[in-house]
Design a protein around this motif. Structure first.
Motif: not given
Length: 293
Positions: A61-74
């Motif tokens: 959700a934070i990435a969404s409101i900032l208009g940024r791509e979420l890059v996930r390191l699992q």
């Protein structure tokens, strides 16, 4: 301390909470405040809590409101720095050497570099949010590597030199607290503990995420989930399971299954462990009669 200027409409915890709600995430006052401070002070945000309370969804959700791509390191047991930073495409390098013949070839150009989440975040810190998910599953050596990265947001590539981000990237770390994180890592972050939401808030989440669910059904399924979380279960249901259980039971009710039997028949959506299902089998009907009356 450097300050990050946030987009218009995110200039405080309350506006940030409103924006998160618009992104289908209901944040508590504490979480909205922690997120605002982490973003503004350019510090990583560390979210801890039981599995299923919404830590990863908060990062999305934070990435969404900032208009940024979420890059996930699992993270996982045995993860190494190569999985987090970068790798060289060795087969492609070998192919390029064979094709080049006597011609000169730069084996460490961008076309041979496989960027992993950490490097991706450094390359475009204004366009990406780095999620380091379930860091507690990684070992202490990997945590030490991340600690070094979070200290100065640089990455050393021996063949190319040190890469530094023009500004600190937005970083969110999550932990299920299966082990204690190092204090040095905690000190570099803005910390927030996410607990299971109270019944009123959880019912609101169900209504937001599951449009087919009636308000009365949402309240009843939340009450049932609350009872399940008090049982000695190996995997108690999280918020996502609450939403899914409400949807599944509503679908069965639409097919003619009466309440509360619709909840009982859909229990496999809420409990996803065989031992938990076996434990609740002789108890579920009585529990549902009580909370759905």
């Amino acid at each position: 301390m450097p300050i990050r200027r946030l987009p218009a409409g995110l200039d405080g915890p309350d506006p940030l909470a409103d924006a998160l709600r618009d992104a289908q995430y209901i944040a508590s006052e504490g979480l909205a405040t922690a997120a605002f401070l982490a973003l503004t002070l350019q510090k990583p945000l560390l979210l801890e809590g039981s599995p299923g309370v919404g830590k990863t969804e908060a990062a999305k959700a934070i990435a969404s409101i900032l208009g940024r791509e979420l890059v996930r390191l699992q993270c996982y047991e045995g993860i190494d720095s190569a999985a987090a930073m970068y790798e060289w495409n060795f087969p492609r390098q070998m192919l390029a050497i064979r094709q080049a013949g006597d011609d000169h070839i730069h084996l460490y150009g961008d076309e041979f570099l496989i960027a992993r989440p950490v490097l991706l975040a450094l390359q475009n810190p204004r366009e990406r949010v780095l999620l380091i998910d379930e860091i507690d599953r990684a070992d202490h050596e990997f945590e030490a590597f991340l600690l070094e990265f979070l200290s100065d947001f640089t990455l050393s590539i021996p063949e190319r030199g040190t890469m530094r981000a023009p500004e600190p990237p937005v970083v969110v770390l999550t932990s299920n607290r299966t082990r204690e994180l190092h204090e040095a890592l905690r000190r570099r972050c803005v910390y927030h503990w996410i607990d299971y939401p109270d019944p009123v808030l959880e019912a609101q989440i169900v209504m937001m995420r599951a449009s087919i669910v009636a308000e009365d059904t949402a309240r009843k399924v939340v009450a049932a989930v609350g009872q399940l979380r008090e049982e000695p279960l190996a995997k108690p249901p999280g918020v996502a399971e609450t939403v899914e259980w409400a949807e599944a039971a509503t679908l069965l009710h639409g097919q003619g299954v009466a309440w509360p039997r619709a909840f009982a028949r859909a229990i496999g959506v809420a409990l996803k462990d065989q031992d938990d299902l076996a434990y609740m089998a002789p108890r579920i009907d009585q529990m549902l009669e009580k909370v759905t009356a």
